[in-house]
Design a protein around this motif. Structure first.
Motif, PDB file in Angstrom:
ATOM      1  N   VAL A   1      18.536 112.049  68.535  1.00  0.00           N
ATOM      2  CA  VAL A   1      17.408 111.499  69.304  1.00  0.00           C
ATOM      3  C   VAL A   1      16.568 112.632  69.858  1.00  0.00           C
ATOM      4  O   VAL A   1      17.099 113.594  70.432  1.00  0.00           O
ATOM      5  CB  VAL A   1      17.906 110.614  70.467  1.00  0.00           C
ATOM      6  CG1 VAL A   1      16.722 110.094  71.293  1.00  0.00           C
ATOM      7  CG2 VAL A   1      18.737 109.452  69.949  1.00  0.00           C
ATOM      8  N   ARG A   2      15.263 112.513  69.673  1.00  0.00           N
ATOM      9  CA  ARG A   2      14.315 113.402  70.359  1.00  0.00           C
ATOM     10  C   ARG A   2      13.483 112.546  71.305  1.00  0.00           C
ATOM     11  O   ARG A   2      12.884 111.548  70.891  1.00  0.00           O
ATOM     12  CB  ARG A   2      13.390 114.124  69.381  1.00  0.00           C
ATOM     13  CG  ARG A   2      14.051 115.264  68.625  1.00  0.00           C
ATOM     14  CD  ARG A   2      13.013 116.177  67.989  1.00  0.00           C
ATOM     15  NE  ARG A   2      13.586 117.149  67.108  1.00  0.00           N
ATOM     16  CZ  ARG A   2      14.137 118.298  67.498  1.00  0.00           C
ATOM     17  NH1 ARG A   2      14.186 118.591  68.789  1.00  0.00           N
ATOM     18  NH2 ARG A   2      14.633 119.137  66.621  1.00  0.00           N
ATOM     19  N   VAL A   3      13.430 112.956  72.561  1.00  0.00           N
ATOM     20  CA  VAL A   3      12.661 112.244  73.575  1.00  0.00           C
ATOM     21  C   VAL A   3      11.408 113.053  73.880  1.00  0.00           C
ATOM     22  O   VAL A   3      11.481 114.234  74.235  1.00  0.00           O
ATOM     23  CB  VAL A   3      13.487 112.048  74.864  1.00  0.00           C
ATOM     24  CG1 VAL A   3      12.649 111.348  75.923  1.00  0.00           C
ATOM     25  CG2 VAL A   3      14.750 111.243  74.560  1.00  0.00           C
ATOM     26  N   HIS A   4      10.252 112.413  73.731  1.00  0.00           N
ATOM     27  CA  HIS A   4       8.965 113.066  73.957  1.00  0.00           C
ATOM     28  C   HIS A   4       8.401 112.563  75.282  1.00  0.00           C
ATOM     29  O   HIS A   4       8.135 111.370  75.446  1.00  0.00           O
ATOM     30  CB  HIS A   4       8.003 112.770  72.811  1.00  0.00           C
ATOM     31  CG  HIS A   4       8.523 113.229  71.482  1.00  0.00           C
ATOM     32  ND1 HIS A   4       8.151 114.427  70.903  1.00  0.00           N
ATOM     33  CD2 HIS A   4       9.409 112.658  70.624  1.00  0.00           C
ATOM     34  CE1 HIS A   4       8.778 114.574  69.752  1.00  0.00           C
ATOM     35  NE2 HIS A   4       9.540 113.504  69.556  1.00  0.00           N
ATOM     36  N   LEU A   5       8.239 113.483  76.198  1.00  0.00           N
ATOM     37  CA  LEU A   5       7.747 113.161  77.537  1.00  0.00           C
ATOM     38  C   LEU A   5       6.534 114.038  77.810  1.00  0.00           C
ATOM     39  O   LEU A   5       6.663 115.204  78.169  1.00  0.00           O
ATOM     40  CB  LEU A   5       8.850 113.414  78.575  1.00  0.00           C
ATOM     41  CG  LEU A   5       8.544 113.084  80.040  1.00  0.00           C
ATOM     42  CD1 LEU A   5       8.175 111.616  80.205  1.00  0.00           C
ATOM     43  CD2 LEU A   5       9.743 113.421  80.920  1.00  0.00           C
ATOM     44  N   GLY A   6       5.330 113.469  77.601  1.00  0.00           N
ATOM     45  CA  GLY A   6       4.117 114.280  77.724  1.00  0.00           C
ATOM     46  C   GLY A   6       4.130 115.362  76.656  1.00  0.00           C
ATOM     47  O   GLY A   6       4.306 115.092  75.471  1.00  0.00           O
ATOM     48  N   ASP A   7       3.979 116.621  77.068  1.00  0.00           N
ATOM     49  CA  ASP A   7       4.008 117.717  76.108  1.00  0.00           C
ATOM     50  C   ASP A   7       5.381 118.374  76.035  1.00  0.00           C
ATOM     51  O   ASP A   7       5.540 119.446  75.464  1.00  0.00           O
ATOM     52  CB  ASP A   7       2.938 118.753  76.454  1.00  0.00           C
ATOM     53  CG  ASP A   7       3.127 119.342  77.854  1.00  0.00           C
ATOM     54  OD1 ASP A   7       3.932 118.784  78.627  1.00  0.00           O
ATOM     55  OD2 ASP A   7       2.461 120.343  78.173  1.00  0.00           O
ATOM     56  N   GLN A   8       6.409 117.710  76.588  1.00  0.00           N
ATOM     57  CA  GLN A   8       7.781 118.194  76.505  1.00  0.00           C
ATOM     58  C   GLN A   8       8.557 117.389  75.475  1.00  0.00           C
ATOM     59  O   GLN A   8       8.329 116.194  75.300  1.00  0.00           O
ATOM     60  CB  GLN A   8       8.485 118.086  77.859  1.00  0.00           C
ATOM     61  CG  GLN A   8       7.910 118.953  78.959  1.00  0.00           C
ATOM     62  CD  GLN A   8       8.695 118.817  80.248  1.00  0.00           C
ATOM     63  OE1 GLN A   8       9.210 117.754  80.568  1.00  0.00           O
ATOM     64  NE2 GLN A   8       8.807 119.910  80.979  1.00  0.00           N
TER      65      GLN A   8
END
Length: 277
Positions: A204-211
């Motif tokens: 799993v990759r979690v994308h939070l804004g530019d993070q």
């Protein structure tokens, strides 16, 4: 329902409007925007040649390492286009994504500390296979399946990614053609997955804004979206996967089966605040 959902995923595309950065225009009249229809599971870096052809004559100095800006920040465009759109696009007051997706093209001052270069097909290919190997290792504990691929199998996989990413909208057949190309890629990935054996972890990759956060989860645990959000101290965030807002009680194993990307990761975009145009 699963087949219908899969069709929706592979037919998905994002209308994109690209404009050249104003401070890089070296001609009297700025070039017209470049409009693209980017498949959700494709990669923006594979449009590099088209971007250069459209804007290259309007800049005084051209760096091979072109890059894209979204809402004032560099775009990490080595992830699938749909993932980036879900996590970085403007939204209206109700949280709905705004179209078209507006991006700024740069030919100068490449931000090498913030993004990786996707300036040509070979760099995109290397980044894709690196991600594929990483997800395979997280999923099965080994990369032997990938390392044992013959050159013809590697090329078939990459050609399927290319065909999907660079598909052109011709004759109103976008949805059907994207589904066909996407299903071809999905079939290749499914064949590789069958060789890997049981899933040990869900990549799993979690994308939070530019993070972007890497969050592999044990497959034997029946984790839900809500539990993952709580573990990230983001219990109030909206979770979007493949352009679909996902409820907190949905199981991550189910999400992975339906929505994982060609790089074998489940990409989840978290929205904590509404970004307006």
């Amino acid at each position: 329902m699963a087949a219908e959902t899969e069709q929706r995923v592979w037919r998905g595309a994002v209308p994109v409007m690209m404009q050249l950065a104003q401070d890089e225009v070296s001609v009297m009249t700025a070039p017209e925007p470049l409009y693209l229809l980017a498949p959700r599971e494709g990669y923006l870096g594979l449009f590099s040649d088209q971007i250069r052809s459209h804007f290259g004559g309007a800049v005084a100095m051209v760096d091979d390492r072109i890059w894209l800006e979204c809402n004032g920040k560099p775009l990490r465009w080595h992830y699938p286009a749909g993932v980036l759109y879900d996590s970085r696009c403007d939204r209206d007051r109700d949280g709905r994504p705004v179209l078209p997706w507006r991006l700024v093209v740069h030919f100068q001052r490449f931000p090498q500390d913030e993004v990786v270069s996707c300036h040509d097909e070979e760099s995109c290919r290397q980044l894709f296979f690196n991600a594929f190997k990483e997800a395979t290792f997280l999923r099965s504990g080994s990369v032997s399946t990938i390392m044992s691929l013959g050159l013809d199998e590697q090329q078939a996989l990459w050609q399927a990614v290319l065909d999907l990413s660079q598909h052109r909208h011709i004759g109103g057949m976008l949805g059907t053609e994207l589904e066909r190309l996407g299903q071809g890629l999905r079939d290749i990935c499914s064949s590789l997955s069958e060789r890997q054996g049981p899933v040990r972890q869900i990549p799993v990759r979690v994308h939070l804004g530019d993070q972007t956060l890497l969050r592999p989860l044990p497959a034997e645990e029946a984790s839900t979206v809500g539990q993952l959000l709580q573990s990230l101290d983001q219990a109030e965030a909206q979770c979007w996967v493949q352009g679909i807002k996902v409820e907190a009680d949905i199981g991550l194993q189910e999400l992975y089966v339906l929505f994982h990307s060609p790089d074998q990761f489940l990409h989840m975009s978290l929205i904590t605040a509404i970004m307006g145009p």
